[in-house]
Structures are given as C-alpha cells and as structure tokens.
Scaffold this motif. Sequence first.
Motif, PDB file in Angstrom:
ATOM      1  N   VAL A  63       0.822  -1.212   0.000  1.00 44.57           N
ATOM      2  CA  VAL A  63       0.000   0.000   0.000  1.00 44.57           C
ATOM      3  C   VAL A  63       0.857   1.264   0.000  1.00 44.57           C
ATOM      4  N   GLU A  64       2.149   1.118   0.242  1.00 46.70           N
ATOM      5  CA  GLU A  64       3.053   2.269   0.179  1.00 46.70           C
ATOM      6  C   GLU A  64       4.426   1.832  -0.282  1.00 46.70           C
ATOM      7  N   PRO A  65       4.705   1.978  -1.580  1.00 49.34           N
ATOM      8  CA  PRO A  65       3.815   2.490  -2.620  1.00 49.34           C
ATOM      9  C   PRO A  65       2.724   1.481  -2.952  1.00 49.34           C
ATOM     10  N   VAL A  66       1.683   1.963  -3.605  1.00 47.35           N
ATOM     11  CA  VAL A  66       0.587   1.078  -3.988  1.00 47.35           C
ATOM     12  C   VAL A  66       1.043   0.169  -5.127  1.00 47.35           C
ATOM     13  N   VAL A  67       0.936  -1.139  -4.870  1.00 47.75           N
ATOM     14  CA  VAL A  67       1.184  -2.159  -5.891  1.00 47.75           C
ATOM     15  C   VAL A  67      -0.017  -3.098  -5.813  1.00 47.75           C
ATOM     16  N   ARG A  68      -0.810  -3.067  -6.885  1.00 51.68           N
ATOM     17  CA  ARG A  68      -2.097  -3.753  -6.878  1.00 51.68           C
ATOM     18  C   ARG A  68      -2.202  -4.689  -8.076  1.00 51.68           C
ATOM     19  N   ILE A  69      -2.900  -5.813  -7.861  1.00 52.37           N
ATOM     20  CA  ILE A  69      -3.263  -6.665  -8.984  1.00 52.37           C
ATOM     21  C   ILE A  69      -4.780  -6.618  -9.130  1.00 52.37           C
ATOM     22  N   ARG A  70      -5.237  -6.725 -10.390  1.00 55.20           N
ATOM     23  CA  ARG A  70      -6.679  -6.675 -10.631  1.00 55.20           C
ATOM     24  C   ARG A  70      -7.049  -7.610 -11.773  1.00 55.20           C
ATOM     25  N   LYS A  71      -8.133  -8.317 -11.555  1.00 54.06           N
ATOM     26  CA  LYS A  71      -8.738  -9.160 -12.590  1.00 54.06           C
ATOM     27  C   LYS A  71     -10.093  -8.536 -12.897  1.00 54.06           C
ATOM     28  N   LYS A  72     -10.366  -8.276 -14.167  1.00 50.35           N
ATOM     29  CA  LYS A  72     -11.640  -7.685 -14.566  1.00 50.35           C
ATOM     30  C   LYS A  72     -12.308  -8.611 -15.573  1.00 50.35           C
ATOM     31  N   VAL A  73     -13.528  -9.038 -15.223  1.00 52.50           N
ATOM     32  CA  VAL A  73     -14.269  -9.997 -16.030  1.00 52.50           C
ATOM     33  C   VAL A  73     -15.509  -9.319 -16.609  1.00 52.50           C
ATOM     34  N   SER A  74     -15.571  -9.260 -17.933  1.00 51.16           N
ATOM     35  CA  SER A  74     -16.758  -8.739 -18.612  1.00 51.16           C
ATOM     36  C   SER A  74     -17.258  -9.807 -19.572  1.00 51.16           C
ATOM     37  N   TYR A 126      -9.413   8.109   3.609  1.00 54.13           N
ATOM     38  CA  TYR A 126     -10.199   7.020   4.171  1.00 54.13           C
ATOM     39  C   TYR A 126     -10.869   6.207   3.057  1.00 54.13           C
ATOM     40  N   TYR A 127     -11.250   6.879   1.975  1.00 53.01           N
ATOM     41  CA  TYR A 127     -11.969   6.216   0.887  1.00 53.01           C
ATOM     42  C   TYR A 127     -11.064   5.724  -0.233  1.00 53.01           C
ATOM     43  N   SER A 128      -9.755   5.808  -0.054  1.00 51.17           N
ATOM     44  CA  SER A 128      -8.875   5.219  -1.058  1.00 51.17           C
ATOM     45  C   SER A 128      -8.978   3.699  -0.935  1.00 51.17           C
ATOM     46  N   MET A 129      -8.850   3.008  -2.043  1.00 50.97           N
ATOM     47  CA  MET A 129      -8.985   1.557  -2.015  1.00 50.97           C
ATOM     48  C   MET A 129      -7.853   0.897  -1.239  1.00 50.97           C
ATOM     49  N   SER A 130      -6.665   1.493  -1.250  1.00 52.77           N
ATOM     50  CA  SER A 130      -5.563   0.898  -0.483  1.00 52.77           C
ATOM     51  C   SER A 130      -5.836   0.992   1.023  1.00 52.77           C
ATOM     52  N   GLN A 131      -6.447   2.091   1.467  1.00 52.27           N
ATOM     53  CA  GLN A 131      -6.787   2.211   2.883  1.00 52.27           C
ATOM     54  C   GLN A 131      -7.926   1.261   3.249  1.00 52.27           C
ATOM     55  N   TYR A 132      -8.878   1.100   2.333  1.00 55.91           N
ATOM     56  CA  TYR A 132      -9.945   0.127   2.555  1.00 55.91           C
ATOM     57  C   TYR A 132      -9.348  -1.275   2.702  1.00 55.91           C
TER      58      TYR A 132
END
Length: 160
Positions: free
Chosen positions: A31-42, A143-149
């Motif tokens: 989360v610091e730095p933000v390193v995120r993985i994402r899967k998006k299914v459409s 507070y509403y950042s996804m990393s904080q969530y």
Amino acid sequence: MQEIERKFLIEEFPDLPLLEEAEAFQGYLSVEPVVRIRKKVSKEKTSYVLCFKGKGRLCRKEIELDLPKETFDELAELLEIPMIRKEYRVYALGDGRRLECSWVDRGEPTAFLYAEVEFPSVEEALAFQPPEWLSNEVTEDSYYSMSQYWMRKKASLLGK
C-alpha cells in the motif's frame, strides 16, 4: 501516465446510459507504494493487470501492465486476505465524460459505492461542476482510497 480523477460516494448506480459492465477483483501487494493486482471480467473478455500508483489524491502517477493469467494467479497467492470484489459499471455523463462506478464488497458490512470521473488535466478536474447527485465528494479523503480500505479489511479479517 498521470491519473487525474475526482471521487464521489453515491447511494446507488445512476440511471444513465451504460457503456460497460464488469466484475473486478483486486488485491494489494503493497500500500506504500501502492502495488495492486486486478482481474476484470466482462462478457467480452477477462483482463489481468499489475498497477503501481504514486502518492496523491486528485493527481498521481499510475503505471498499469497487462499480466498473463498465470502470473496474476502466482501474485494472488501472495495476498494475505481474499481480494476485494467490485461490481464495476461505466456510464456516459451528459457532457461526454465517463462516470466509473464501483460497488465495493456488496453484501458485506464494509460495502460502499463510489463514482469517479477522470480528466485530461488538473485544470479540467478543478473546473468540473458535478451534478447535484454527485455532491458527496471524497477525492481528498484518504479514508476512501482503495488501499486504505484494503488495510481496514485486512485488519478486520486478521484481527490486527
């Protein structure tokens, strides 16, 4: 690339022309730095992305790299908790902009729904006059950042 966006809490998906619909799953390796993985299914495809984000709220550096499914799956094994689930929809605003809406962890006590509008410049972002129903702006509220969530969810699930 610079990501320039404003973020708003909303109560329900808007009644606007729907441009895109998907289900997204994301988890944070850092989360610091933000390193995120994402899967998006459409309906059309499934994509896998590794994303790095710099500091900032309204404007920040964002680097996204496509991943093969196998690499995504290996990185997902490093996550300490289950991924965040988002119902993701993109709508057309009357001014030609796109409104990206995400219902986060719907059905869970921590669920919330937010909308984002992206801009090509900070000046355009600051000049944007949102419709009245987008009055609850949280762009600058970490507070509403996804990393904080993610961190709150992790603490809740792991008892930390």
